[in-house]
Design a protein around this motif. Sequence first.
Motif, PDB file in Angstrom:
ATOM      1  N   GLU A   3       1.799 -80.054 -24.395  1.00 58.42           N
ATOM      2  CA  GLU A   3       2.597 -80.460 -23.238  1.00 58.42           C
ATOM      3  C   GLU A   3       3.757 -81.259 -23.803  1.00 58.42           C
ATOM      4  OE1 GLU A   3       2.422 -80.356 -19.613  1.00 58.42           O
ATOM      5  OE2 GLU A   3       1.099 -78.663 -19.994  1.00 58.42           O
ATOM      6  N   LEU A   4       4.976 -80.748 -23.627  1.00 58.37           N
ATOM      7  CA  LEU A   4       6.127 -81.480 -24.153  1.00 58.37           C
ATOM      8  C   LEU A   4       7.144 -81.759 -23.065  1.00 58.37           C
ATOM      9  CD1 LEU A   4       8.749 -79.433 -24.638  1.00 58.37           C
ATOM     10  CD2 LEU A   4       7.390 -78.743 -26.577  1.00 58.37           C
ATOM     11  N   HIS A   5       7.955 -82.761 -23.317  1.00 60.84           N
ATOM     12  CA  HIS A   5       8.946 -83.259 -22.364  1.00 60.84           C
ATOM     13  C   HIS A   5      10.103 -82.272 -22.267  1.00 60.84           C
ATOM     14  CE1 HIS A   5      10.405 -86.881 -20.172  1.00 60.84           C
ATOM     15  NE2 HIS A   5      11.580 -86.312 -20.394  1.00 60.84           N
ATOM     16  N   ASP A   6      10.074 -81.438 -21.240  1.00 63.06           N
ATOM     17  CA  ASP A   6      11.114 -80.416 -21.055  1.00 63.06           C
ATOM     18  C   ASP A   6      12.027 -80.786 -19.889  1.00 63.06           C
ATOM     19  OD1 ASP A   6       9.236 -79.994 -19.041  1.00 63.06           O
ATOM     20  OD2 ASP A   6       9.386 -77.836 -19.113  1.00 63.06           O
ATOM     21  N   CYS A   7      12.612 -81.987 -19.974  1.00 62.97           N
ATOM     22  CA  CYS A   7      13.464 -82.467 -18.883  1.00 62.97           C
ATOM     23  C   CYS A   7      14.644 -81.534 -18.615  1.00 62.97           C
ATOM     24  CB  CYS A   7      13.955 -83.873 -19.170  1.00 62.97           C
ATOM     25  SG  CYS A   7      14.646 -84.087 -20.818  1.00 62.97           S
ATOM     26  N   PHE A   8      15.093 -80.829 -19.620  1.00 57.43           N
ATOM     27  CA  PHE A   8      16.155 -79.827 -19.507  1.00 57.43           C
ATOM     28  C   PHE A   8      15.758 -78.671 -20.415  1.00 57.43           C
ATOM     29  CE2 PHE A   8      17.981 -84.100 -19.339  1.00 57.43           C
ATOM     30  CZ  PHE A   8      18.458 -84.113 -18.040  1.00 57.43           C
ATOM     31  N   SER A   9      16.169 -77.469 -20.085  1.00 57.35           N
ATOM     32  CA  SER A   9      15.806 -76.296 -20.895  1.00 57.35           C
ATOM     33  C   SER A   9      16.216 -76.463 -22.349  1.00 57.35           C
ATOM     34  CB  SER A   9      16.453 -75.029 -20.326  1.00 57.35           C
ATOM     35  OG  SER A   9      16.011 -74.809 -19.017  1.00 57.35           O
ATOM     36  N   GLY A  40       0.251 -66.290 -27.979  1.00 58.56           N
ATOM     37  CA  GLY A  40       1.088 -66.612 -29.122  1.00 58.56           C
ATOM     38  C   GLY A  40       0.450 -67.682 -29.992  1.00 58.56           C
ATOM     39  N   LYS A  41       1.218 -68.172 -30.936  1.00 58.42           N
ATOM     40  CA  LYS A  41       0.722 -69.196 -31.858  1.00 58.42           C
ATOM     41  C   LYS A  41       0.433 -70.513 -31.141  1.00 58.42           C
ATOM     42  CE  LYS A  41       1.802 -71.209 -36.350  1.00 58.42           C
ATOM     43  NZ  LYS A  41       2.754 -71.260 -37.461  1.00 58.42           N
ATOM     44  N   TYR A  42       1.283 -70.862 -30.162  1.00 57.94           N
ATOM     45  CA  TYR A  42       1.130 -72.089 -29.384  1.00 57.94           C
ATOM     46  C   TYR A  42       1.173 -71.734 -27.901  1.00 57.94           C
ATOM     47  CZ  TYR A  42       3.349 -73.672 -33.748  1.00 57.94           C
ATOM     48  OH  TYR A  42       3.684 -73.876 -35.058  1.00 57.94           O
ATOM     49  N   VAL A  43       0.503 -72.533 -27.086  1.00 57.98           N
ATOM     50  CA  VAL A  43       0.689 -72.444 -25.638  1.00 57.98           C
ATOM     51  C   VAL A  43       1.348 -73.762 -25.248  1.00 57.98           C
ATOM     52  CG1 VAL A  43      -0.388 -72.203 -23.384  1.00 57.98           C
ATOM     53  CG2 VAL A  43      -1.298 -70.938 -25.337  1.00 57.98           C
ATOM     54  N   ILE A  44       2.599 -73.672 -24.818  1.00 65.52           N
ATOM     55  CA  ILE A  44       3.397 -74.861 -24.529  1.00 65.52           C
ATOM     56  C   ILE A  44       3.595 -74.983 -23.021  1.00 65.52           C
ATOM     57  CG2 ILE A  44       5.596 -76.018 -24.919  1.00 65.52           C
ATOM     58  CD1 ILE A  44       5.731 -74.473 -27.612  1.00 65.52           C
ATOM     59  N   LEU A  88      -1.487 -81.551 -28.146  1.00 69.54           N
ATOM     60  CA  LEU A  88      -0.397 -82.448 -28.512  1.00 69.54           C
ATOM     61  C   LEU A  88       0.403 -82.786 -27.258  1.00 69.54           C
ATOM     62  CD1 LEU A  88       1.556 -83.828 -30.586  1.00 69.54           C
ATOM     63  CD2 LEU A  88       2.736 -81.615 -30.699  1.00 69.54           C
ATOM     64  N   GLN A  89       0.625 -84.071 -27.047  1.00 69.53           N
ATOM     65  CA  GLN A  89       1.448 -84.540 -25.936  1.00 69.53           C
ATOM     66  C   GLN A  89       2.715 -85.167 -26.513  1.00 69.53           C
ATOM     67  OE1 GLN A  89      -0.388 -87.571 -23.547  1.00 69.53           O
ATOM     68  NE2 GLN A  89       1.415 -87.903 -22.291  1.00 69.53           N
ATOM     69  N   HIS A  90       3.876 -84.738 -26.017  1.00 65.86           N
ATOM     70  CA  HIS A  90       5.167 -85.286 -26.437  1.00 65.86           C
ATOM     71  C   HIS A  90       5.882 -85.767 -25.179  1.00 65.86           C
ATOM     72  CE1 HIS A  90       9.554 -84.711 -26.679  1.00 65.86           C
ATOM     73  NE2 HIS A  90       9.426 -85.251 -27.870  1.00 65.86           N
ATOM     74  N   ASN A  91       6.271 -87.028 -25.162  1.00 64.36           N
ATOM     75  CA  ASN A  91       6.923 -87.581 -23.978  1.00 64.36           C
ATOM     76  C   ASN A  91       8.094 -88.464 -24.393  1.00 64.36           C
ATOM     77  OD1 ASN A  91       7.411 -88.129 -21.310  1.00 64.36           O
ATOM     78  ND2 ASN A  91       5.618 -89.408 -21.002  1.00 64.36           N
ATOM     79  N   LEU A  92       9.143 -88.406 -23.607  1.00 61.61           N
ATOM     80  CA  LEU A  92      10.330 -89.240 -23.824  1.00 61.61           C
ATOM     81  C   LEU A  92      10.462 -90.229 -22.685  1.00 61.61           C
ATOM     82  CD1 LEU A  92      12.967 -86.492 -24.718  1.00 61.61           C
ATOM     83  CD2 LEU A  92      11.801 -88.031 -26.300  1.00 61.61           C
ATOM     84  N   GLY A  93      11.086 -91.366 -22.977  1.00 60.35           N
ATOM     85  CA  GLY A  93      11.331 -92.361 -21.950  1.00 60.35           C
ATOM     86  C   GLY A  93      12.769 -92.812 -21.980  1.00 60.35           C
ATOM     87  N   LEU A  94      13.113 -93.626 -20.999  1.00 66.39           N
ATOM     88  CA  LEU A  94      14.466 -94.157 -20.941  1.00 66.39           C
ATOM     89  C   LEU A  94      14.759 -94.969 -22.197  1.00 66.39           C
ATOM     90  CD1 LEU A  94      14.527 -95.265 -17.202  1.00 66.39           C
ATOM     91  CD2 LEU A  94      15.540 -93.214 -18.207  1.00 66.39           C
ATOM     92  N   GLY A  95      15.975 -94.877 -22.666  1.00 66.14           N
ATOM     93  CA  GLY A  95      16.364 -95.619 -23.855  1.00 66.14           C
ATOM     94  C   GLY A  95      15.999 -94.923 -25.152  1.00 66.14           C
TER      95      GLY A  95
END
Length: 134
Positions: A3-9, A40-44, A88-95
Amino acid sequence: VIELHDCFSCNELITYEALGLCPEGQGGKLVESGNCTYGGKYVINPSGGLISKGHPLGATGVAQCAELCWQLRGECGVRQVKDAKAALQHNLGLGGCCVCTIYQKPVDWKGVPPKRKVTGALGFDAHEAQTAKL
C-alpha cells in the motif's frame, strides 16, 4: 502486497522507483508489464489506493494499515492477494515526512483460518452488513 501513497498518479510512479521496485525512470514500464497488480511481481494498492478513497488526510495511514492487516489475515475477499505473507506500507505527510512500515504474517498463524471470510472496508463483516435489517 504494498500500500503506497498515491496522492497523484505521477507520485505513484515516482514512488515505485524510490522504493526500488523498478529502476529510475522505469515506473511506467512497471505498470505496462503488469508487475504491479494481481498475477505480477507485486500487488500494489489492492484497496484502490488514496485516489479511490478521496485522499482522506489523517486517515490515510490507518486505512493502509487496516488493509495490510486484513490481507495478512486472508480476509479481503475479491481483493485478497493469494498467499500474502509480508506487506509494505509507504505513507507521506505534510512537510515531506515519509514513513515506511513492513508487516509480516506471524508464523503462529500458519494453518489458522481467518476469523472472517471477508472484512468490509470499515472493519465490519461485509456479509452481515448486506443482510442486516435496518
